[in-house]
Design a protein around this motif. Structure first.
Motif, PDB file in Angstrom:
ATOM      1  N   ASN A  91     -53.542 161.730  54.543  1.00 26.67           N
ATOM      2  CA  ASN A  91     -53.080 162.152  53.219  1.00 26.67           C
ATOM      3  C   ASN A  91     -52.121 163.327  53.289  1.00 26.67           C
ATOM      4  O   ASN A  91     -51.197 163.441  52.493  1.00 26.67           O
ATOM      5  CB  ASN A  91     -54.278 162.558  52.359  1.00 26.67           C
TER       6      ASN A  91
ATOM      7  N   HIS B 256     -47.555 158.330  49.026  1.00 25.00           N
ATOM      8  CA  HIS B 256     -48.470 158.347  47.874  1.00 25.00           C
ATOM      9  C   HIS B 256     -48.138 159.448  46.868  1.00 25.00           C
ATOM     10  O   HIS B 256     -48.581 159.401  45.725  1.00 25.00           O
ATOM     11  CB  HIS B 256     -49.919 158.503  48.341  1.00 25.00           C
TER      12      HIS B 256
ATOM     13  N   HIS C 168     -50.076 161.383  42.965  1.00 24.67           N
ATOM     14  CA  HIS C 168     -49.918 162.724  42.379  1.00 24.67           C
ATOM     15  C   HIS C 168     -48.913 162.711  41.224  1.00 24.67           C
ATOM     16  O   HIS C 168     -48.941 163.604  40.377  1.00 24.67           O
ATOM     17  CB  HIS C 168     -49.479 163.729  43.447  1.00 24.67           C
TER      18      HIS C 168
ATOM     19  N   ASP D 148     -56.505 163.434  45.892  1.00 25.12           N
ATOM     20  CA  ASP D 148     -56.566 162.861  47.241  1.00 25.12           C
ATOM     21  C   ASP D 148     -57.991 162.423  47.573  1.00 25.12           C
ATOM     22  O   ASP D 148     -58.204 161.373  48.176  1.00 25.12           O
ATOM     23  CB  ASP D 148     -56.096 163.889  48.283  1.00 25.12           C
TER      24      ASP D 148
HETATM   25 FE   LIG Z   1     -51.926 163.868  48.582  1.00 27.29          FE
END
Ligand SMILES: [Fe+2]
Ligand code: FES
Length: 392
Positions: free
Chosen positions: A203, A209, A214, A340
């Motif tokens: 992550n 992502h 986010h 996350d």
């Molecule tokens: Fe993240």
């Protein structure tokens, strides 16, 4: 196991033909045990910051898988790392963090050890073995220590090669930040996360992502401003810069740095974040006001604990209202962490399904491939050594 290793090897050749890791790497006890040997018993593990143990006797206990470790500042101001288990019957010598004074005293039968790990005293033992002989055989297992940019690393392999030479590119990139001079805020511990250790690092270094999970929160450091850095087989770090749409941005509700900007930064550093990982257990982000980091401490195939810290130049900690600003900075990071965490827990759940197959890479996941190549090298080396040992 061999099938999984072959599958990994085929998947990490390049972005176009490759795929991410098989589910077994995240959920399987046998694979976890293999990985503890192949990776954690032979790689440089980060235990924290030098200024967490400023004074003689200061210590921090860290559990890394099944291995309890302690980093301690000895009487000569040297940093040492031990396995803090008593040589008598294995009681742990310390918990948490604090100051041990001049020695560690086992609570069970009061054997005592100096801060350099040697046995000092053991009551009521003289009738069976003299103290001199006992001292010669009973000392705490001691491990290699290396300091990089104020982070304390240890390696449980006595033959490990040094870490710093493998971090050349990253060290150069981070020079303007003077991370070794930064001071640590108190570490926040998050215990009992129910996912594998790898997604936690993934992550931190995978920007794909950020635009979706986010969303708007991360827009100032959009994935399209990411540039990946070439990764060589011997590199000990995976990292990439992501640019900002405006200078001096920060990961908090205001989207801007809350603290003074690090005075030694140039235009370039003021317009980007460096997301980095020194696998297997340190991840961090270097931003114009400081650095946030997390230590990933595996506790099982689907379990980790985290230690999260913020670093700032010392002058920044003296600004008016620092405590209030720091609170906002912490809360800001928690928002990202919670997003996350929810997705990582979900991926962990998904990986338990036998129908989960390795998936393809986006071009915005090059750093994932690099991390998997870092892993693959260690899996391959250990598996071939284990095979040779079996054949011999
Ligand atoms: Fe993240
Ligand atoms: S186990 Fe430590 S003194 Fe007995």
């Amino acid at each position: 196991m061999l099938r999984v290793l072959d599958q990994i090897e085929d998947g990490v050749k390049d972005m176009q033909s490759g795929w991410n890791l098989p589910r077994e790497c995240y959920v399987d006890q046998e694979f976890y045990d293999f990985e503890q040997e192949a990776v954690f018993m032979r790689s440089w593990l980060c235990l924290g910051r030098v200024d967490e143990i400023k004074n003689p006797g200061d210590f921090v206990r860290i559990d890394m898988g099944d291995e309890p470790l302690v980093m301690v500042r000895d009487q000569n101001m040297e940093i040492r790392v031990f396995t803090p288990i008593c040589a008598h019957r294995g009681h742990l010598l310390c918990e948490g963090s604090g100051n041990a004074g001049r020695l560690f005293r086992c609570p069970f039968h009061a054997w005592t050890y100096g801060l350099d790990g040697h046995l000092i005293a053991a009551p009521s033992m003289n009738d069976t073995i003299g103290l001199k002989r006992l001292k010669a055989e009973a000392h705490l297992p001691s491990h290699k220590v290396e300091i990089w940019n104020g982070f304390v690393f240890t390696n449980l392999d006595p033959n490990a090669k040094p870490l710093t030479p493998t971090l050349g590119k990253l060290t150069k990139t981070l020079e303007p930040y003077h991370i070794d001079k930064m001071v640590s805020m108190p570490v926040a511990e998050i215990k009992g996360c129910d996912w594998n250790w790898k997604p936690q690092l993934e992550n931190g270094i995978e920007p794909y992502h950020s635009a979706y999970l986010h969303g708007m929160l991360h827009d100032f450091a959009h994935v399209r401003l990411t540039s990946f850095v070439e990764f060589d087989e011997d590199d000990g770090a995976v990292y990439h810069p992501t640019g900002f749409y405006y200078p001096d941005a920060g990961f908090n509700p205001t989207g801007k740095a809350l603290m003074p900007i690090i005075p030694t930064l140039g235009e370039k550093e003021r317009n980007e974040v460096i997301f980095a990982s020194i696998p297997p257990n340190l991840g961090f982000g270097a931003v114009p006001e400081g650095l946030f980091y997390y230590l990933v401490l595996p506790a099982g195939p689907g379990a980790i604990n985290l230690r999260i810290g913020h670093l700032y130049p010392e002058e920044s900690t003296k600004v008016p209202l620092f405590d209030h600003l720091y609170k906002i900075a912490q809360d800001g990071l928690v928002v990202f962490h919670n997003q996350d965490a929810a997705s990582t827990a979900s991926v962990q759940r998904g990986n338990r399904s036998r129908f989960r197959k390795p998936g393809r890479y986006s071009f915005q996941e090059e750093s994932l491939l690099q991390f998997y190549q870092w892993l693959q090298k260690r899996y391959r080396e250990y598996a071939s050594e284990a095979r040779q040992a079996q054949e011999a």
